[in-house]
Design a protein around this motif. Structure first.
Motif, PDB file in Angstrom:
ATOM      1  N   PRO A 119      10.277  64.249 -74.835  1.00  0.00           N
ATOM      2  CA  PRO A 119       9.364  63.092 -75.385  1.00  0.00           C
ATOM      3  C   PRO A 119       8.918  62.104 -74.362  1.00  0.00           C
ATOM      4  CG  PRO A 119      11.593  63.180 -76.127  1.00  0.00           C
ATOM      5  CD  PRO A 119      11.591  64.228 -75.097  1.00  0.00           C
ATOM      6  N   GLU A 120       9.473  61.921 -73.292  1.00  0.00           N
ATOM      7  CA  GLU A 120       9.145  60.878 -72.508  1.00  0.00           C
ATOM      8  C   GLU A 120       7.897  61.145 -71.832  1.00  0.00           C
ATOM      9  OE1 GLU A 120      12.175  62.441 -72.640  1.00  0.00           O
ATOM     10  OE2 GLU A 120      13.595  60.934 -72.869  1.00  0.00           O
ATOM     11  N   VAL A 121       7.349  62.363 -71.856  1.00  0.00           N
ATOM     12  CA  VAL A 121       6.107  62.427 -70.912  1.00  0.00           C
ATOM     13  C   VAL A 121       4.938  62.731 -72.024  1.00  0.00           C
ATOM     14  CG1 VAL A 121       4.883  64.099 -69.435  1.00  0.00           C
ATOM     15  CG2 VAL A 121       7.235  63.675 -69.382  1.00  0.00           C
ATOM     16  N   LYS A 122       3.747  61.924 -71.866  1.00  0.00           N
ATOM     17  CA  LYS A 122       2.665  61.969 -72.907  1.00  0.00           C
ATOM     18  C   LYS A 122       1.540  62.834 -72.330  1.00  0.00           C
ATOM     19  CE  LYS A 122       3.787  57.761 -75.012  1.00  0.00           C
ATOM     20  NZ  LYS A 122       5.144  57.789 -74.301  1.00  0.00           N
ATOM     21  N   PRO A 123       1.209  64.067 -72.918  1.00  0.00           N
ATOM     22  CA  PRO A 123      -0.040  64.520 -72.510  1.00  0.00           C
ATOM     23  C   PRO A 123      -1.441  63.669 -72.632  1.00  0.00           C
ATOM     24  CG  PRO A 123       0.949  65.629 -74.184  1.00  0.00           C
ATOM     25  CD  PRO A 123       1.613  64.325 -74.184  1.00  0.00           C
ATOM     26  N   ALA A 124      -2.055  63.464 -71.335  1.00  0.00           N
ATOM     27  CA  ALA A 124      -3.282  62.775 -71.462  1.00  0.00           C
ATOM     28  C   ALA A 124      -4.624  63.621 -70.812  1.00  0.00           C
ATOM     29  CB  ALA A 124      -2.683  61.566 -70.598  1.00  0.00           C
ATOM     30  N   ALA A 125      -5.684  63.161 -70.817  1.00  0.00           N
ATOM     31  CA  ALA A 125      -6.824  63.625 -70.244  1.00  0.00           C
ATOM     32  C   ALA A 125      -7.186  63.139 -68.827  1.00  0.00           C
ATOM     33  CB  ALA A 125      -7.876  63.380 -71.161  1.00  0.00           C
ATOM     34  N   LEU A 126      -7.710  63.856 -67.980  1.00  0.00           N
ATOM     35  CA  LEU A 126      -7.797  63.416 -66.702  1.00  0.00           C
ATOM     36  C   LEU A 126      -8.604  62.287 -66.474  1.00  0.00           C
ATOM     37  CD1 LEU A 126      -7.291  64.645 -63.799  1.00  0.00           C
ATOM     38  CD2 LEU A 126      -9.697  65.706 -63.562  1.00  0.00           C
ATOM     39  N   ASP A 127      -9.304  61.863 -67.684  1.00  0.00           N
ATOM     40  CA  ASP A 127     -10.098  60.521 -67.465  1.00  0.00           C
ATOM     41  C   ASP A 127      -9.389  59.490 -67.195  1.00  0.00           C
ATOM     42  OD1 ASP A 127     -11.463  62.464 -69.113  1.00  0.00           O
ATOM     43  OD2 ASP A 127     -13.036  61.025 -69.930  1.00  0.00           O
TER      44      ASP A 127
END
Lengths: 109, 136
Positions: A86-94
């Motif tokens: 849970p400590e890692v959040k998916p994110a866009a390359l933007d």
């Protein structure tokens, strides 16, 4: 230039040293350099799955490092949110472009 | 976010590394946000814009050229140059001349220009930020 670092880790922790994890921790402890973001991309996203190697990412998040993982790289490798710590959040390359445009110091490994 | 000038250095040869794909994605993302971009291709990366790349069939899988739809990075470079125009952004795609000559890849897609590492220095000095994506 505003403070803060974006460290981009593209390598798999299982295939060799990933000095950015240690660098992120050190920068976060120092605090003088501003907020620290670790962006995982390509095989760098593999330890986001719950495993012994993901503990280092959890520790970084607890130390104040924002830990993000590239959505595209996660999808390529079949890593769904349910398998991630849970400590890692998916994110866009933007996010990388936004940090660059904001003048953060940016390094790739 | 106001328009910025971002520069990138790419080093990997085409068809080999995920870094190439990520580099293209980063340039695409920057242009879509309206930023001006300079890309300096060094060493093997000068092959990305080589105009004589051709798609191929896949005899092993029994697919012809159209079915295989093999992507060529020169088309992605051309697409990024087109995207820049659409977004009213400036994309300068510089090929290291020495690296081009070493590899015999002088024919580039329209819009890519020949330069030298000194041009990368100028880009870094004029850009708001720079990302170097090194090869291993």
């Amino acid at each position: 230039m505003p403070g803060g670092y974006l460290l981009i880790e593209s390598r798999d922790v299982f295939e060799g040293p990933t000095p950015f994890l240690e660098l992120a921790r050190t920068l976060a402890q120092e605090k003088r350099e501003g907020p620290v973001t670790l962006f995982l991309v390509e095989n760098g996203v593999l330890p986001t799955r719950r495993c012994p190697s993901s503990e280092a990412l959890s520790a970084l998040a607890k130390a104040g490092v924002e830990v993000l993982a590239d959505e595209f790289s996660l999808k390529e490798r079949g890593i769904g949110r349910e398998r991630m710590i849970p400590e890692v959040k998916p994110a866009a390359l933007d996010v990388v472009i936004e940090h660059m445009a904001a003048g953060k110091k940016i390094l790739w490994h | 976010m106001p328009k910025k000038h971002l520069s990138f250095l790419l080093m990997d040869a085409p068809y080999e590394q995920a870094r190439t794909t990520t580099g293209f994605r980063l340039v695409d993302a920057a242009l879509r946000k309206g930023h001006d971009v300079t890309v300096f291709c060094y060493e093997g990366a000068v092959g990305l814009a080589f105009a004589k790349q051709v798609p191929h069939a896949n005899a092993v899988h029994g697919r012809d050229v159209a079915q295989e739809d093999h992507p060529n990075p020169k088309d992605w470079v051309a697409a990024l140059l087109t995207l820049a125009q659409e977004k009213n952004a400036k994309l300068v795609w510089i090929q290291c001349g020495l690296c081009v000559d070493e590899r015999g890849v002088g024919e580039c897609v329209p819009g890519a220009v020949r330069g030298s590492p000194a041009d990368f220095l100028k880009a870094v000095e004029s850009a708001d930020n720079t990302l170097v994506i090194p090869t291993r």
